[in-house]
Design a protein around this motif. Structure first.
Motif, PDB file in Angstrom:
ATOM      1  N   VAL A   1       0.628  -1.441   0.097  1.00  0.00           N
ATOM      2  CA  VAL A   1       0.198  -0.269  -0.180  1.00  0.00           C
ATOM      3  C   VAL A   1       0.922   1.082   0.220  1.00  0.00           C
ATOM      4  N   SER A   2       0.495   2.211  -0.486  1.00  0.00           N
ATOM      5  CA  SER A   2       1.684   3.103  -1.388  1.00  0.00           C
ATOM      6  C   SER A   2       1.163   4.064   0.056  1.00  0.00           C
ATOM      7  N   ASP A   3       2.212   5.301   0.336  1.00  0.00           N
ATOM      8  CA  ASP A   3       1.899   6.134   1.624  1.00  0.00           C
ATOM      9  C   ASP A   3       1.295   7.490   1.298  1.00  0.00           C
ATOM     10  N   ASP A   4       0.730   6.993   0.064  1.00  0.00           N
ATOM     11  CA  ASP A   4       0.237   8.359  -0.679  1.00  0.00           C
ATOM     12  C   ASP A   4      -1.237   7.950  -1.827  1.00  0.00           C
ATOM     13  N   VAL A   5      -1.846   7.174  -0.751  1.00  0.00           N
ATOM     14  CA  VAL A   5      -2.724   6.604  -2.066  1.00  0.00           C
ATOM     15  C   VAL A   5      -3.814   7.165  -1.703  1.00  0.00           C
ATOM     16  N   ALA A   6      -4.634   7.200  -3.477  1.00  0.00           N
ATOM     17  CA  ALA A   6      -5.944   8.073  -3.319  1.00  0.00           C
ATOM     18  C   ALA A   6      -7.272   7.409  -3.973  1.00  0.00           C
ATOM     19  N   TYR A   7      -8.271   7.713  -3.317  1.00  0.00           N
ATOM     20  CA  TYR A   7      -9.041   6.563  -3.661  1.00  0.00           C
ATOM     21  C   TYR A   7      -9.825   7.240  -4.559  1.00  0.00           C
ATOM     22  N   ASP A   8     -10.020   6.233  -6.155  1.00  0.00           N
ATOM     23  CA  ASP A   8     -10.384   6.031  -6.743  1.00  0.00           C
ATOM     24  C   ASP A   8     -12.072   5.570  -7.307  1.00  0.00           C
ATOM     25  N   PRO A   9     -13.629   6.238  -6.954  1.00  0.00           N
ATOM     26  CA  PRO A   9     -13.819   5.102  -6.668  1.00  0.00           C
ATOM     27  C   PRO A   9     -14.858   5.094  -8.031  1.00  0.00           C
ATOM     28  N   SER A  10     -14.368   5.054  -9.761  1.00  0.00           N
ATOM     29  CA  SER A  10     -14.773   4.808 -11.179  1.00  0.00           C
ATOM     30  C   SER A  10     -15.024   3.358 -11.021  1.00  0.00           C
ATOM     31  N   LYS A  11     -14.049   2.566 -10.507  1.00  0.00           N
ATOM     32  CA  LYS A  11     -14.275   1.084 -10.882  1.00  0.00           C
ATOM     33  C   LYS A  11     -15.647   0.622  -9.654  1.00  0.00           C
ATOM     34  N   ARG A  12     -15.913   1.162  -8.641  1.00  0.00           N
ATOM     35  CA  ARG A  12     -16.735   0.643  -7.748  1.00  0.00           C
ATOM     36  C   ARG A  12     -17.829   1.172  -8.863  1.00  0.00           C
ATOM     37  N   GLU A  13     -18.528   2.094  -9.151  1.00  0.00           N
ATOM     38  CA  GLU A  13     -19.254   2.642  -9.884  1.00  0.00           C
ATOM     39  C   GLU A  13     -19.822   1.912 -11.028  1.00  0.00           C
ATOM     40  N   ALA A  14     -18.555   2.083 -12.162  1.00  0.00           N
ATOM     41  CA  ALA A  14     -19.235   1.108 -13.076  1.00  0.00           C
ATOM     42  C   ALA A  14     -19.153  -0.501 -13.013  1.00  0.00           C
ATOM     43  N   TYR A  15     -18.919  -1.582 -11.960  1.00  0.00           N
ATOM     44  CA  TYR A  15     -19.005  -2.701 -11.381  1.00  0.00           C
ATOM     45  C   TYR A  15     -20.640  -1.957 -11.010  1.00  0.00           C
ATOM     46  N   ARG A  16     -21.141  -1.533 -10.336  1.00  0.00           N
ATOM     47  CA  ARG A  16     -22.591  -1.179 -10.013  1.00  0.00           C
ATOM     48  C   ARG A  16     -23.575  -1.372 -10.902  1.00  0.00           C
ATOM     49  N   GLU A  17     -23.452  -0.681 -12.019  1.00  0.00           N
ATOM     50  CA  GLU A  17     -24.290  -0.502 -12.922  1.00  0.00           C
ATOM     51  C   GLU A  17     -24.036  -2.171 -13.759  1.00  0.00           C
ATOM     52  N   ILE A  18     -23.465  -2.635 -13.670  1.00  0.00           N
ATOM     53  CA  ILE A  18     -23.119  -4.490 -14.500  1.00  0.00           C
ATOM     54  C   ILE A  18     -23.879  -4.809 -13.210  1.00  0.00           C
ATOM     55  N   VAL A  19     -23.927  -4.750 -12.049  1.00  0.00           N
ATOM     56  CA  VAL A  19     -24.001  -5.645 -11.362  1.00  0.00           C
ATOM     57  C   VAL A  19     -25.895  -5.742 -11.685  1.00  0.00           C
ATOM     58  N   ALA A  20     -26.083  -4.567 -11.029  1.00  0.00           N
ATOM     59  CA  ALA A  20     -27.839  -3.863 -11.726  1.00  0.00           C
ATOM     60  C   ALA A  20     -28.684  -4.711 -12.371  1.00  0.00           C
ATOM     61  N   LYS A  21     -27.441  -5.050 -13.654  1.00  0.00           N
ATOM     62  CA  LYS A  21     -28.583  -5.720 -14.838  1.00  0.00           C
ATOM     63  C   LYS A  21     -27.969  -7.208 -14.625  1.00  0.00           C
ATOM     64  N   GLU A  22     -27.508  -8.114 -14.527  1.00  0.00           N
ATOM     65  CA  GLU A  22     -26.861  -9.013 -13.463  1.00  0.00           C
ATOM     66  C   GLU A  22     -28.030  -9.653 -12.826  1.00  0.00           C
ATOM     67  N   ARG A  23     -28.324  -8.610 -11.558  1.00  0.00           N
ATOM     68  CA  ARG A  23     -29.222  -8.784 -10.248  1.00  0.00           C
ATOM     69  C   ARG A  23     -30.421  -9.780 -11.018  1.00  0.00           C
ATOM     70  N   GLY A  24     -31.072  -8.716 -11.841  1.00  0.00           N
ATOM     71  CA  GLY A  24     -32.630  -8.641 -12.389  1.00  0.00           C
ATOM     72  C   GLY A  24     -32.057  -9.760 -13.222  1.00  0.00           C
ATOM     73  N   GLU A  25     -31.084 -10.261 -14.306  1.00  0.00           N
ATOM     74  CA  GLU A  25     -31.382 -11.443 -14.908  1.00  0.00           C
ATOM     75  C   GLU A  25     -31.528 -12.673 -14.236  1.00  0.00           C
ATOM     76  N   HIS A  26     -30.467 -11.996 -12.767  1.00  0.00           N
ATOM     77  CA  HIS A  26     -30.817 -13.681 -12.241  1.00  0.00           C
ATOM     78  C   HIS A  26     -32.112 -14.135 -11.186  1.00  0.00           C
ATOM     79  N   VAL A  27     -32.620 -12.942 -11.195  1.00  0.00           N
ATOM     80  CA  VAL A  27     -34.089 -13.003 -10.314  1.00  0.00           C
ATOM     81  C   VAL A  27     -34.827 -13.913 -11.362  1.00  0.00           C
ATOM     82  N   GLU A  28     -34.803 -13.731 -12.261  1.00  0.00           N
ATOM     83  CA  GLU A  28     -35.377 -14.010 -13.890  1.00  0.00           C
ATOM     84  C   GLU A  28     -34.997 -15.858 -13.978  1.00  0.00           C
TER      85      GLU A  28
END
Length: 474
Positions: free
Chosen positions: A312-339
């Motif tokens: 872990v870097s001493d000067d780490v910065a949080y990048d939320p982009s991957k989590r945001e993109a993943y949640r959009e994918i999961v929204a679709k996957e969960r709907g298909e899984h339910v069906e």
């Protein structure tokens, strides 16, 4: 995006481990839908992270030894390094930037989060400021819990796990050698009475503040196995949202009192039989992996060694982009899984068979049959019948295939771990292990590779038991 996620979810009848948005009050569903421990459905998609900032503990359990550590060992109380709140903040930011599935930050020791409260509180405050959307939860033995409930509520920590192994202090004397309370060490029946009273008080206080409580109970054959029925009744009455009955881990090499004295843990089938006895009207967690106090990743995997402080870097910065993109994918996957889950239930209901069978699935996550048999370190086990597909639990195994070769001794261990299972579904399996499994009475097939788990199970069940019914009717 949040609205899309809220509209999807599991439609099965068992909440806590697999309830969906149509079966829970909206405010409860909002709390559990992305929490991999409080929702069996969510654990296919979302990851947790534990930070080891609370090493001090106020009780001694006969099943615990926090001095032991192995990077390959998944067991509560085990950590490779202890962190300061500031180090924990850097580590969480690094993980959140690289692990898009991360949704929950927990403090589970390696001691007790409520007893080592200053470090726990400081860590949560730092993380809440940097990553405000992450869920916060903690685990505790309950002894110091009543003193912290008001602060827990003020900090918006809406998930608390309390380990309760007895509601009869006499039983507690066989589990807890001592507790430390009010600047004094207590032993025997006095210690067990104090611990019990404090745990019950804490449960009631959390319920009053509408904080979700998961109760963990360690199943110890010959000590609290029959008593667990009463534990379940009491914690349900006190308002626990979820009850997680876990098998005792007691290998001698861990150096615990139970391990050194030969106290055995329950077999998978013993655990299932008890879960069946308490399942009527009770929300049970069956997908617990008894995680390390520094675990990172999806349940069933641990990426903690990728994120030690040396990485872990001493000067780490949080990048939320991957989590945001993943949640959009999961929204679709969960709907298909339910069906697909609903279609699977309808398909099973149409099979004229009373047979209930256990099915083991090799999966890397995402709710699909997507792992090679030889690469599996665990199998998820489901019960299939005309009533539908219900998650039962998981069976940990040693990985059979190492460097392209399989070890016979390892395969024997896998077969033993699959006690009671009728069929294994995986994405690929070789002829040798398939034949060995068949000789042990276990079918194995990769015919349903990459299907949704419930769909693959329903297809296999329909083919196997629909054919049996047709033969009986002929």
């Amino acid at each position: 995006m949040r609205k899309a996620l809220s509209s999807s979810g599991c439609a099965s009848s068992k909440c806590g481990s697999s309830s969906g948005s149509d079966e829970l009050p909206p405010e409860i569903w909002e709390k559990v839908k992305d929490h991999p421990c409080y929702s069996e459905e969510a654990h296919h998609y979302f990851a947790r992270m534990h930070v080891a900032v609370a090493p001090a503990c106020n009780i001694q359990c006969n099943y615990c030894n926090r001095k032991y550590d192995c990077s390959n060992e998944s067991r509560p109380g085990v950590v490779s390094e202890k962190l300061t709140p500031e180090q924990a903040m850097r580590k969480v930011m690094a993980v959140a930037s690289e692990v898009p599935q991360l949704s929950v930050l927990g403090i589970a020791g390696p001691g007790d989060a409520c007893y080592d409260w200053k470090k726990t509180k400081a860590t949560f405050e730092l993380i809440a400021e940097k990553i405000p959307d992450i869920k916060l939860c903690l685990s505790t033995n309950g002894l110091a819990l009543p003193d912290r409930v008001d602060e827990i509520a003020q900090m918006n920590i809406d998930h608390v796990t309390v380990t309760i192994n007895m509601v009869d202090p006499e039983v507690g004397t066989h589990i807890y050698p001592w507790i430390f309370y009010r600047n004094k060490r207590w032993t025997g029946l006095d210690a067990a009475k104090i611990l019990h009273e404090r745990q019950m008080e804490g449960l009631e206080m959390l319920k009053e503040r509408r904080i979700l409580v998961k109760v963990n109970s360690v199943l110890i054959p010959g000590i609290n196995d029959e008593h667990m029925l009463e534990v379940n009744r009491v914690v349900k009455q006190k308002g626990a949202f979820l009850h997680n009955i876990m098998p005792l881990i007691s290998e001698p090499e861990h150096g615990t009192y139970f391990g050194l004295t030969g106290q055995r843990g329950p077999t998978p089938m013993e655990l299932k039989k008890l879960q069946d006895r308490v399942s009527d009207g009770t929300k049970l967690m069956k997908h617990c992996r008894q995680c390390r106090a520094d675990a990172v990743g999806l349940l069933g995997e641990d990426r903690g060694q990728e994120f030690t402080m040396a990485h872990v870097s001493d000067d780490v910065a949080y990048d939320p982009s991957k989590r945001e993109a993943y949640r959009e994918i999961v929204a679709k996957e969960r709907g298909e899984h339910v069906e697909n889950r609903k279609k699977a239930s309808d398909q099973l209901a149409a099979v004229a068979s009373d047979a209930a069978v256990l099915v083991a699935v090799a999966t890397k996550g995402g709710g699909r049959i997507n792992q090679h048999f030889g690469h599996a370190k665990e199998f998820q086990v489901y019960e299939a019948s005309a009533r539908g597909v219900q998650f039962v639990g998981h069976r940990k195994v040693d990985q059979y295939c190492q460097g392209g070769w399989g070890e016979d001794a390892t395969l024997d261990g896998v077969i033993a771990a699959l006690e009671g299972v009728s069929v294994v579904l995986c994405s690929k399996i070789g002829d040798c292990p398939k034949d060995s499994l068949s000789a042990a009475g276990i079918q194995a097939t990769d015919s349903y590779a990459h299907e949704w788990i419930e769909a693959g199970i329903a297809a296999w069940y329909g083919a196997a038991h629909g054919k049996e019914q047709a033969l009986r009717s002929a």
